[in-house]
Design a protein around this motif. Structure first.
Motif, PDB file in Angstrom:
ATOM      1  N   PRO A  17       0.817  -1.226   0.000  1.00 22.74           N
ATOM      2  CA  PRO A  17       0.000   0.000   0.000  1.00 22.74           C
ATOM      3  C   PRO A  17       0.842   1.263   0.000  1.00 22.74           C
ATOM      4  O   PRO A  17       2.013   1.264   0.387  1.00 22.74           O
ATOM      5  N   GLY A  29       1.744   4.737   1.679  1.00 21.74           N
ATOM      6  CA  GLY A  29       1.838   5.025   3.097  1.00 21.74           C
ATOM      7  C   GLY A  29       1.862   6.506   3.381  1.00 21.74           C
ATOM      8  O   GLY A  29       1.684   7.344   2.488  1.00 21.74           O
ATOM      9  N   VAL A  72      -3.871   3.764  11.225  1.00 18.91           N
ATOM     10  CA  VAL A  72      -2.974   4.402  10.258  1.00 18.91           C
ATOM     11  C   VAL A  72      -1.527   4.267  10.705  1.00 18.91           C
ATOM     12  O   VAL A  72      -0.635   3.927   9.905  1.00 18.91           O
ATOM     13  N   ASP A  74      -0.551   0.428  10.275  1.00 21.38           N
ATOM     14  CA  ASP A  74      -0.654  -0.213   8.969  1.00 21.38           C
ATOM     15  C   ASP A  74      -0.154   0.634   7.805  1.00 21.38           C
ATOM     16  O   ASP A  74       0.190   0.080   6.755  1.00 21.38           O
ATOM     17  N   TYR A  75      -0.115   1.956   7.969  1.00 16.00           N
ATOM     18  CA  TYR A  75       0.184   2.806   6.818  1.00 16.00           C
ATOM     19  C   TYR A  75       1.358   3.752   7.010  1.00 16.00           C
ATOM     20  O   TYR A  75       1.623   4.564   6.125  1.00 16.00           O
TER      21      TYR A  75
END
Length: 410
Positions: free
Chosen positions: A191, A193, A388, A391-392
């Motif tokens: 993903p 980020g 967030v 995970d990001y």
């Protein structure tokens, strides 16, 4: 041994755009993890020290000669092929000593066919490991120009087994598998980020603390901006930390206040807190910011910059004080929308009568821990913040996705 990583796109910062910002963040991330990094672009400028750059107008999506030739690509095949060979030769030279080339969107978009063909040639001749990092494709939209279904544009939807494919979401992966007519799962999802270091403008010393303590990986962070004094009730904070960890949470407690090494009373209190943390087996989850010693030597300087940074990365302001005159941290928490869990004492009630979550000082640590957990779980904004962060954040994406991906490609 760290791989040398090159990142390529039509343009890079300070050109403004979504992909350009991803390039900035990825380049900074790889540099932070000690990879030699080089950014290659047609338009842009040097945006960070310590990173190499290569600029050529032949890499641009706005190159006037290439745009003109692509208007009649079949008639101008020879000229386009000659430019592709020129780009190949220049990239081959620019990429000496580099192991991986991450090409953002240029293998899936129709804005510079010679560059697209040159990258396929780099991959086919094993010059470098080429990663096709796909964000988008014109074929995903109903109104795409029909000429893209014809030669020489068909290369945009032709799978090359010599190229490594990455895209940014599971939904995009489904679309690209259909586009490339892939039966197998040959597309890696990594993903996009966000970089809180840049977003929050964190101080380099705070970043060092975050990395050493793996704070971006925490499930919950409590911050207590209190100097070390018995009336601040820090032993209760440690007991609550223990209760949270007993629930299976990777919780952290940041206590920011200093103690006076010349004051025997505060030295004893500090020692008491350390012994309590050791006995409860939470010493590794307790960060005494004021006397924090970095792994490589040196102390974290006590400053308001650091305090501000710690507020920004925390989930809860925790204030278990027995006695206070006022309570400035509650105001500071309000300025950044940080949830407050605090003892039910008159000064706090007068400041935030209905805005904080209160507990009685006679409550058990387990009960207080449940209130803290509920604050995060029941507040969508707080819950999304932690998701967030886990995970990001690019640092976590690097550890979970990017690093394993880079290690497996050759």
């Amino acid at each position: 041994m760290q791989k040398n990583i090159a990142i390529l796109h039509y343009s890079c910062p300070p050109v403004v755009g979504g992909v350009e910002e991803i390039i900035r963040q990825q380049a900074s991330l790889f540099h932070r993890y000690h990879h030699p990094v080089k950014v290659l672009a047609g338009v842009g400028d040097y945006f960070q020290s310590g990173i190499d750059f290569y600029f050529s107008p032949l890499l641009s999506s706005q190159n006037s000669e290439i745009k003109k030739l692509q208007q009649k690509p079949v008639e101008n095949q020879a000229q386009l092929k000659a430019i592709a060979q020129k780009i190949f030769n220049s990239l081959k030279k620019a990429l000496q000593r580099f192991d991986v080339l991450i090409a953002h969107n240029v293998l899936s978009m129709p804005y510079n066919l010679p560059l697209t063909n040159a990258l396929h040639q780099l991959a086919n001749e094993k010059v470098i490991s080429v990663v096709n990092w796909n964000h988008d494709s014109p074929f995903f939209y109903n109104n795409y120009p029909q000429e893209l279904d014809l030669e020489p544009f068909r290369i945009l939807k032709t799978y090359n087994p010599n190229i490594h494919y990455v895209t940014i979401s599971e939904s995009r992966a489904v679309e690209f598998r259909e586009l490339y007519q892939l039966a197998e799962n040959d597309i890696t999802v990594i993903p996009n980020g966000i970089d809180p270091i840049r977003f929050f403008r964190l101080d380099p010393q705070t970043v060092r603390l975050i990395q050493e303590q793996e704070l971006f990986m925490a499930d919950l962070i409590m911050v207590q901006p209190s100097r070390l004094h018995p009336r601040k009730n820090i032993e209760l904070s440690i007991e609550v930390l223990h209760a949270l960890r007993q629930k299976g949470l990777n919780a952290k407690l940041l206590v920011t206040g200093a103690y006076d090494p010349h004051e025997r009373k505060t030295v004893r209190y500090h020692q008491k807190l350390i012994r309590l943390a050791e006995r409860l087996n939470v010493l590794n989850s307790l960060v005494m910011v004021a006397d924090y010693q970095f792994n490589g030597g040196g102390k974290l300087p006590a400053s308001r910059v650091t305090m501000h940074d710690l507020y920004l990365i925390s989930d809860v302001l925790f204030m278990p004080s027995k006695i206070e005159g006022f309570g400035i941290p509650l105001l500071e928490a309000g300025m950044i929308k940080l949830p407050i869990v605090c003892s039910d004492i008159p000064p706090f009630r007068s400041i935030a009568p209905n805005e904080a979550i209160y507990f009685d000082l006679k409550e058990e640590p387990q009960q207080i821990a449940e209130k803290i957990q509920a604050v995060v779980q029941n507040n969508r904004t707080a819950r999304w913040f932690r998701k967030v962060m886990k995970d990001y954040v690019w640092d976590n994406i690097y550890e979970k996705d990017l690093k394993p991906f880079l290690e497996k490609i050759t």
